[in-house]
Design an enzyme around this catalytic site. Structure first.
Site, short mmCIF file in Angstrom:
data_model
loop_
_atom_site.label_atom_id
_atom_site.label_comp_id
_atom_site.label_asym_id
_atom_site.label_seq_id
_atom_site.Cartn_x
_atom_site.Cartn_y
_atom_site.Cartn_z
CG ASP A 259 -1.88 1.10 1.34
OD1 ASP A 259 -2.36 1.54 0.28
OD2 ASP A 259 -2.13 1.57 2.46
CD GLU B 223 -0.53 -6.14 7.40
OE1 GLU B 223 -1.01 -6.12 6.25
OE2 GLU B 223 -0.93 -5.40 8.30
CE1 TYR C 89 -4.45 0.60 10.10
CE2 TYR C 89 -3.72 -1.65 9.72
CZ TYR C 89 -3.45 -0.29 9.79
OH TYR C 89 -2.18 0.18 9.55
CD GLU D 57 0.99 -1.45 9.65
OE1 GLU D 57 -0.15 -1.40 9.12
OE2 GLU D 57 1.99 -1.87 9.06
C1 GCB Z 1 -1.46 -2.35 6.74
C2 GCB Z 1 -0.17 -2.28 6.03
C3 GCB Z 1 0.19 -0.87 5.58
C4 GCB Z 1 -1.06 -0.18 5.04
C5 GCB Z 1 -2.08 -0.09 6.15
C6 GCB Z 1 -3.38 0.54 5.65
O1 GCB Z 1 -1.75 -3.31 7.42
O2 GCB Z 1 0.90 -2.84 6.74
O3 GCB Z 1 1.17 -0.95 4.59
O4 GCB Z 1 -0.77 1.07 4.51
O5 GCB Z 1 -2.39 -1.38 6.61
O6 GCB Z 1 -3.58 1.74 5.83
O7 GCB Z 1 -4.16 -0.17 5.03
#
Ligand code: GCB
Length: 646
Positions: free
Chosen positions: A212, A453, A505, A541
């Site tokens: 990403d 990941e 997330y 994260e």
């Molecule tokens: C993740 C990734 C990261 C992305 C982020 C997102 O898990 O490690 O590279 O940018 O989520 O914002 O989706």
């Protein structure tokens, strides 16, 4: 008191054993990659600035090789443009085709090499590229001097002999760089040809990626020429520990060009006083009343660096000298703690990207210094180099400021089962070797991250990560992790890591809009992982997109309020779990950054605390308040640091 002493002895013993093991291995490294530093015996000539540039738009992208563009000035081969180095090439031309270009691009520059360098036959002249993404081929005056696979890490070639052949004319350096990603590159990708001619023109292809961030390409870091004598210091490795107030620096110096070198080593403090000396290519420096290297906000005097001055005299009379900054500190991991200098360390920091307007991933001092100022402003004590190694200059600044770093290799987006094959693994092992070789002496680097990941639930992932992690451990004594997003019960890499790093997330990718589920889901996440592995956990994260200036109350997705509320919900759980086994929280992301175009990205990823131009969103103020409070609570906030958010 007694228990504490015993613990210290134990830690010392553990460190010493690790050092010995690592020692044995370090001697196997065949060539060093010391950061070029000027010294009385070494000179540097930077080749940054405008280079001549041409992208190979031919159908097979191979015209440059077929017509040997490296054999004559690039401008004689066809139309060329100016291209700044260092910079990604993508956003510089006013040209959509260039922005998304896949294939070979050609850079060229002519340079006058000082006559002195050429006349003195015993001067080694080395051409070094700080990094170029992804595959590079380098010629000097039309002669191939080196090739290198992989962005983000340096490579070099000895070019004296080639240049001396054509002394008297400027020397022509040509660098071809290809940004194509395949199943075996790091990061991996695939090229997909679109063969339905009712929909796509002939030869149409796209680069698919599983990560990403924008696949910026070009010469991203400085290109330079530097000199050494013929007999020279090729590499230095230090491992440090301490016992009570005595610092111990175990060092090894690799020398090339001399069979019986005389090596003298002196460790010099910030006040210019020599605190220890030793002779020989390996040895131990003992420092009485040592100033340890401490993280930012953990000590009155963070980031203390000694200068280790290495002097070589060869049988031939050649002399070389190199000064390496050295921080004395230890890193250890227990079942539930991350220890720096035997004290529990809590990561309150960020994930970053090398990313900015126009220059993309190009090295840029103003941006780097600004970012460190923002980190200090926020009270952040750490960052992770998501998702690739950052410039060495950045680690140098982190060393000096005491900002702690988790150093990640470009193993991001490994999702296709075919990328777990032996070819990929071999390359991954080499990349880890290159990374450790480059960064092993930075006190700020406290942990290696081998991947982000990956599809860790796939059967080949187990053996792949077992080998990758154990190889990394054989290179260096620091803890090793990989960053996971998968279910704890299916993760095949976790058994081998020292610290569990989890990305999640909640209320964003899972249950979007449902802030109320964060608490329960995060509690389960932590408890499940800990129950299974009994290893310290870092929330590596978490976050949510916020388009700057979008507001709503009650909070809805993509507004600054929503981002802030996600963070607040996570923080409540962190505050409970950091009393147990959670040892860190790293926000995704420090700043907004560019990605490939897609329906989930509004001109890039907007999970930044700062905009891409480094202006704060609401979340930045929340984190600032939190980070300073956490630093304050630990009771070690230095006297000079003012808690800014009363
Ligand atoms: C993740 C990734 C990261 C992305 C982020 C997102 O898990 O490690 O590279 O940018 O989520 O914002 O989706």
């Amino acid at each position: 008191q007694k228990a504490h002493m015993t613990f210290q002895w134990l830690m010392w013993l553990v460190n010493f054993t690790c050092l010995t093991v690592v020692w044995t291995w370090c001697h196997c490294l065949h060539a060093g990659m010391l950061f070029p530093r000027e010294s009385p015996t070494r000179e540097i000539k930077e080749l940054n600035g405008l280079w001549t540039f041409r992208a190979d738009f031919s159908q097979n992208r191979n015209a440059g090789f077929e017509k040997a563009w490296f054999k004559r000035p690039l401008s004689e081969t066809g139309p060329v443009i100016d291209m700044p180095v260092p910079s990604s090439f993508n956003d510089v031309p006013q040209d959509a085709q260039m922005r998304d270009f896949i294939g070979w691009v050609w850079y060229e520059r002519e340079v006058w090499v000082p006559m002195r360098w050429l006349q003195d036959q015993s001067t080694r002249i080395v051409l070094r590229v700080g990094s170029a993404h992804y595959y590079s081929v380098v010629w000097v005056n039309g002669v191939l001097v080196t090739e290198h696979e992989g962005g983000h890490l340096p490579f070099e070639a000895e070019v004296g002999a080639v240049i001396r052949k054509d002394a008297g004319i400027p020397c022509r350096i040509t660098i071809a760089v290809n940004n194509t990603l395949s199943l075996n590159t790091l990061p991996p990708g695939t090229i997909q040809y679109m063969t339905d001619h009712s929909k796509y023109p002939p030869g149409y292809f796209v680069q698919n990626i599983n990560f990403d961030f924008f696949n910026y390409a070009g010469i991203h870091r400085s290109v330079l020429l530097y000199t050494t004598p013929e007999a020279y210091i090729d590499d230095i490795t230090v491992q440090t520990t301490f016992l009570d107030s005595t610092g111990i620096v175990n060092y090894s110096v690799a020398v090339v060009g001399s069979d019986r070198p005389t090596v003298k080593v002196a460790l010099v403090g910030k006040d210019g006083r020599c605190v220890a000396t030793a002779n020989g290519t390996t040895g131990i420096l003992k420092v009485a009343e040592v100033n340890l290297w401490w993280p930012y906000l953990m000590h009155d005097n963070p980031g203390y660096l000694y200068s280790m001055e290495v002097r070589l005299t060869a049988e031939s009379g050649d002399k070389d000298s190199y000064a390496l900054p050295v921080g004395v500190r230890t890193v250890n991991v227990t079942e539930s703690k991350f220890l720096i200098n035997s004290k529990p360390f809590y990561f309150h920091g960020v994930n970053k990207h090398e990313d900015s307007d126009i220059r993309g991933k190009g090295f840029d001092w103003p941006l780097i210094v600004k970012d460190f100022n923002l980190l200090k402003w926020m009270g952040a004590n750490s960052f992770r180099t998501s998702h690739y190694p950052y410039a060495e200059e950045i680690l140098d600044v982190a060393d000096r400021l005491g900002i702690v770093v988790i150093d990640e290799c470009p193993g991001v987006g490994i999702k296709d089962i075919r990328s777990f094959d032996p070819i990929s693994l071999d390359h991954h092992l080499v990349v880890m070797e290159e990374l450790v070789r480059r960064d092993k002496n930075h006190p700020s680097v406290v942990m290696w991250s081998v991947a982000n990941e990956p599809a860790a639930e796939m059967p080949p992932a187990g053996p792949y990560f077992k080998q990758l992690i154990s190889h990394t451990k054989s290179l260096d004594s620091r803890p090793v992790t990989f960053i996971t997003d998968s279910n704890y019960s299916r993760d095949q890499g976790a058994p081998y890591v020292d610290v569990i790093c989890v990305n999640s997330y909640f209320s964003w990718y899972h249950d979007p809009g449902h802030l109320e589920v964060i608490s329960i889901q995060l509690h389960s996440q932590f408890d499940d992982w800990y129950r299974k592995y009994q290893k310290p956990i870092i929330q590596s994260e978490y976050g949510a997109d916020a388009v700057p200036g979008l507001h709503s109350d009650p909070p809805t997705m993509f507004t600054e309020e929503y981002q802030k509320t996600v963070l607040q919900n996570y923080h409540k759980v962190f505050d409970q779990k950091r009393k147990e086994f959670v040892v860190g929280e790293l926000i995704w992301n420090f700043a907004d950054f560019m990605t490939a175009q897609g329906i989930t990205r509004v001109v890039g990823n907007k999970k930044g605390m700062f905009t891409r131009q480094r202006q704060p969103k609401t979340g930045a103020f929340l984190l600032r308040e939190r980070y300073w409070r956490i630093a304050n609570e630990t009771g070690v906030l230095p006297t000079w640091a003012k808690y800014p958010c009363q």
